[in-house]
Each structure stands twice: as C-alpha cells, then as structure tokens.
Write a protein that holds these residues in place. Structure first.
Motif, PDB file in Angstrom:
ATOM      1  N   SER A 291       0.889  -1.385  -0.421  1.00  0.00           N
ATOM      2  CA  SER A 291       0.285   0.158   0.103  1.00  0.00           C
ATOM      3  C   SER A 291       0.611   1.289  -0.013  1.00  0.00           C
ATOM      4  O   SER A 291       0.495   2.770  -0.329  1.00  0.00           O
ATOM      5  N   ASP A 292       2.434   1.042  -0.166  1.00  0.00           N
ATOM      6  CA  ASP A 292       2.586   1.978  -0.131  1.00  0.00           C
ATOM      7  C   ASP A 292       3.040   2.863  -1.390  1.00  0.00           C
ATOM      8  O   ASP A 292       3.935   4.080  -1.903  1.00  0.00           O
ATOM      9  N   VAL A 293       2.874   1.258  -2.052  1.00  0.00           N
ATOM     10  CA  VAL A 293       3.756   1.915  -3.530  1.00  0.00           C
ATOM     11  C   VAL A 293       2.267   2.330  -4.114  1.00  0.00           C
ATOM     12  O   VAL A 293       0.800   1.961  -4.639  1.00  0.00           O
ATOM     13  N   ASN A 294       2.515   4.134  -4.951  1.00  0.00           N
ATOM     14  CA  ASN A 294       1.529   4.456  -5.546  1.00  0.00           C
ATOM     15  C   ASN A 294       1.911   4.566  -7.737  1.00  0.00           C
ATOM     16  O   ASN A 294       2.955   4.929  -7.869  1.00  0.00           O
ATOM     17  N   PRO A 295       0.436   3.718  -7.267  1.00  0.00           N
ATOM     18  CA  PRO A 295       0.350   3.142  -7.339  1.00  0.00           C
ATOM     19  C   PRO A 295      -0.015   1.500  -7.788  1.00  0.00           C
ATOM     20  O   PRO A 295       1.155   0.518  -7.795  1.00  0.00           O
ATOM     21  N   PRO A 296      -0.666   0.188  -6.216  1.00  0.00           N
ATOM     22  CA  PRO A 296      -0.403  -0.506  -5.892  1.00  0.00           C
ATOM     23  C   PRO A 296      -0.539  -1.931  -7.436  1.00  0.00           C
ATOM     24  O   PRO A 296      -0.892  -2.640  -6.833  1.00  0.00           O
ATOM     25  N   ALA A 297      -0.156  -0.931  -8.511  1.00  0.00           N
ATOM     26  CA  ALA A 297      -0.535  -2.060  -9.973  1.00  0.00           C
ATOM     27  C   ALA A 297       0.291  -3.214  -9.972  1.00  0.00           C
ATOM     28  O   ALA A 297       1.476  -2.493  -9.405  1.00  0.00           O
ATOM     29  N   PRO A 298       0.113  -4.469 -10.100  1.00  0.00           N
ATOM     30  CA  PRO A 298       0.962  -4.775  -9.745  1.00  0.00           C
ATOM     31  C   PRO A 298       3.043  -4.993 -10.851  1.00  0.00           C
ATOM     32  O   PRO A 298       3.650  -5.255 -10.164  1.00  0.00           O
TER      33      PRO A 298
END
Length: 479
Positions: A291-298
């Motif tokens: 959830s820290d990754v923006n956006p959390p797409a693969p």
C-alpha cells in the motif's frame, strides 16, 4: 557472470581536437557547447534544414561552432571523434565512414561518462522496455529519503552532462538509459544496474530482438555491486549471466512472489529483502507495504522492488525505502486515476504506447472497458488480447491502426462488445469516453491504455491523456 577489472580511460586532451556532433536537438546542442567550451573544434551535422534547425544553428555559430544543415551523411574532413544524438541509427552512412576511418563514436551518455571528475558520484542505472522512468524516480525518492544528494538523470530530469559538469555535488545519481543510449556508451560502468523487462521494441532501429537485448545488456558491463534482474523475465537473467562484471558483483532478482535468497519480493502484502541482509538463507528484512506503492498495480510493485534493490545495493536503510516510496508521486498519464463517475473508475495510462506496457496496465484491473488504438509501429496484438480477454467487459477503438486490434479481438475475444470509432480527429476522445460509459457498469474500470503511439491524432501521449481527462470531466459534469 564473468569478471574483469575495468580501468578508467586517461583524460582526453580536447584542445584543438576536431569533433563532429551528429544531430541538433536535446542532446546534440549541449554536447556541442560543452565540447567547444573544452577547446575542441566542433562541427555539427544535421539532416534537417528547416526554420527550427536554422535558428539552432545560428545560436551555435554565434559561439564559433560550425554547423552543416541538410547533410548528416558525409563525414567532415579531419574528424577525430564522432559524438551522436542517441536516436541516430547505427547504419547511417556517417557512422559507416567513421568506422572505416577507425574513429570512435560516442553518444551523450558516453561523453558524460568520460567527462566525469575523479571523485564523481557513482551511477545506479536502469533500463528496460517499460517502467524505466517510474523506477528511476522511485529510486531517486528513496535515495533522498536516506539523506543522499541525488537526481534522476539521463532520459529524464537533469541532463547527464549538466549533472556531471555542473556545480551541484551529488553522492549518487539515479540514471535512466534507453537502448539507444546504451548502444553508444561502450565504456559506461555503473555501481549497480537493473534491466526491468524485455519485449520487442525499436526493432527497426536495432535490426533484431537479439541486437536490442544485447544493447540493453550493456548496462551490466563492469557493474561493481549488483546486477538486478526480473525473476519473471528470464531474458533479463540471461543478460546478467553474459555480463562481464567486477569480482564480487552479485546477481539480485526481484519477484512479485515470495523471494528466495538474493532476491527481493512480496510476502503477505509486504515488500521484503532477502538479498542485502545477514544470513539471507534464513532472514528477510521488511522494507515497505504494498500500500506504500503508488499506484499498487502489479507492474508498479515490480518497479518499486527494482528501485529498492538498487538503493539497498548502495547501502540505503530499510526505513528510507518505505519513506521514499511513500513520498513518490508518479508522472501524469501513468495509471493516473482521473475520476469515478457512477461507480466506474476512469484511469489514464496514455503512456502505454506499446503492447508490453498495455499488458501490464490491463493486468492491474479485473473488469475493464478498454480504450485502445493509434499508431501500431509494426506491433501485433494477438498475444496482448489473448492474455487480457477474460478481463475485458468492452472495448472502444480509435486511431489509424485500430483494425489490427479489432481483428485480434475477433480471434481471441469474440464475445466482447467492440465499438469501432472510425475517427482520427482529436474530438474522437470525447466520443470514445461516452461509448465506454455506455459499455460500463458500477465496479468497472474504463482504462485508456492504447498499446499504440499517439501521433496519428495527438502531438504526443501527454496530449492524448489530457484529452481523455477532459472528456471524463465533461462526463462527470453532466452526470
């Protein structure tokens, strides 16, 4: 991986050296100015001879630089070195003549590398068919979170020549490199480097997939600490195996699955490191949450893992990885959430200009109305459609080469409703968004991921994304 100690070349004496710079533009003009400032005798050659080129030529000629417009094929007499803009193809007559004369041909990256001072900041380098810019920006954000003086440079941000020769002092540089740039950078030796993925692209320039892959693989040559590869893309690991690196350099994988030793990966929503830890056979270090990754797409989580691997190779603590990822904001038109209208999410990924990028984008959502089409650049769409068919609720096609996608849909997703907009005017985007709304229901995602270039309808992918966002806003206003 082989091993071979790389020694730096002796500094060149530029005074009076005759250098031919191939191409005006974003790399040619700064290169010409820098070389002139070092005392070289510079001639710039350029194929074009339009008003813009004449304006640029006048600026350089005022400095005492010779410019030859309308003939980029003939090698000026007395040339001792050629420095080229990265986009010039290797089979151009100018380069054939230069090779026949025994001359070296450098790109702007090679020039920057050769002009570094003895205490220059090391380079953490990134290449790949897709995801380079995002990964380098994530990497720079992580390095800054660790308190390091850094910049995102190369294909983006600060120019490499400015970074190397400017007054700003850096601890480390996050460097984005294209296959073109790598082709013309034979002596580049990074601290650590990553190849994110490999898919057919620019084959008209490189001549073959093998030549394209080989140029990407140059990024690993002479690496000192880590060669970062994609576990899901065996071709990237093969490039590591073939690379000639310094003794002790390690192969580090990243994966969306559970990582093995010497890998970074994902465990129950946590990004973890099993590469740069004590006793990596048994231990793992938590770095950040998905959830820290923006956006959390693969594919964006994969970008984050690659950036984290390079940062960790440089000794960055785990907390800085988390803080850097949280602080990162992606550029416009890269899986950007525009709005929700009637329970449908509208996503702008206009940057998905090839099938590989579009495939990653489509994999990020479950139920999609897909807006696609444009200039195919020689691409085929069967594999993309076959892989994505189960996610498609509907498709709206625009652009010059939309028939290629329509035919692939007929073969691999015949049950999916398709609207074929026989238009290539810029106003077609509003019609496309209206059709997509008609095909969608609450819970769906309307996704602009064209899998094609934009120049049949728009100046660039940014303008295409802007048109999509404007159309969605009109939709919302009338909702």
């Amino acid at each position: 991986m082989g091993s071979g100690k790389v020694t730096s070349s002796e500094p060149l004496d530029w005074q009076g050296k005759h250098v031919t710079v191939a191409g005006l533009g974003v790399s040619g003009i700064p290169a010409a100015k820098v070389l002139h400032g070092l005392g070289a005798r510079v001639t710039v050659v350029n194929d074009g001879d339009d008003a813009r080129a004449r304006e640029q030529a006048a600026e350089l000629e005022a400095l005492g630089i010779t410019v030859r417009l309308g003939d980029g094929s003939t090698l000026p007499e007395g040339t001792g070195l050629v420095v080229t803009a990265p986009g010039w193809k290797p089979d151009k007559p100018l380069f054939t003549a230069a090779r026949a004369a025994g001359l070296e041909i450098w790109g702007d990256v090679e020039l920057a590398w050769r002009l570094r001072g003895p205490d220059a900041a090391p380079w953490l380098a990134v290449t790949g068919t897709n995801g380079k810019t995002t990964t380098v920006q994530m990497l720079a954000s992580i390095l800054k979170a660790a308190g390091l003086r850094t910049a995102a440079v190369g294909n983006i941000g600060v120019s490499l020549l400015d970074a190397v020769l400017g007054d700003e002092e850096y601890d480390v540089l996050a460097v984005e490199l294209s296959s073109y740039q790598l082709h013309w950078a034979p002596s580049l030796r990074a601290h650590s480097a990553a190849v994110l993925n490999l898919a057919p692209d620019h084959l008209d320039w490189h001549g073959s997939m093998e030549a394209y892959a080989a140029d990407k693989g140059r990024i690993y040559e002479g690496n000192r600490v880590a060669c970062v590869y994609n576990v899901a893309d065996k071709a990237t690991e093969d490039l590591v195996r073939e690379a000639d690196v310094e003794e002790g350099c390690r192969a580090i994988g990243f994966t969306l699955g559970t990582p093995g030793p010497s890998q970074l990966g994902v465990v129950e929503g946590i990004l973890v490191d099993r590469a740069f830890v004590e006793n990596r056979q048994k231990n793992a270090q938590e770095l950040a949450e998905v959830s820290d990754v923006n956006p959390p797409a693969p594919h964006n989580i994969a970008n984050a893992l690659a950036a984290a691997a390079l940062a960790r190779a440089f000794g960055v603590p785990a907390k800085a990885v988390r803080d850097g990822l949280r602080a990162f904001t992606p550029d416009a038109h890269r899986i950007a959430h525009v709005a929700d209208v009637d329970g449908v999410a509208y996503i702008d990924d206009s940057k998905a200009t090839n099938t590989h990028a579009a495939e990653a984008s489509l994999a990020a959502y479950e139920s999609i109305v897909w807006i696609a089409g444009g200039l195919a650049k020689g691409a085929t769409f069967d594999e993309l459609v076959a892989k994505s068919a189960k996610r498609l609720r509907g498709v709206v096609l625009i652009g010059a080469d939309r028939a290629l996608i329509r035919e692939a849909l007929a073969r691999h997703a015949p049950e999916v409703p398709v609207v074929d907009l026989d238009r290539t005017d810029t106003g077609a985007m509003l019609a496309a968004v209206q059709e997509a709304r008609r095909l969608s229901t609450a819970g769906d995602t309307v996704l602009l991921a064209p899998a094609c270039a934009s120049m049949d309808m728009f100046a660039n992918y940014n303008k295409r994304g802007d048109a999509f966002a404007e159309a969605v806003r009109e939709l919302g206003a009338g909702a």
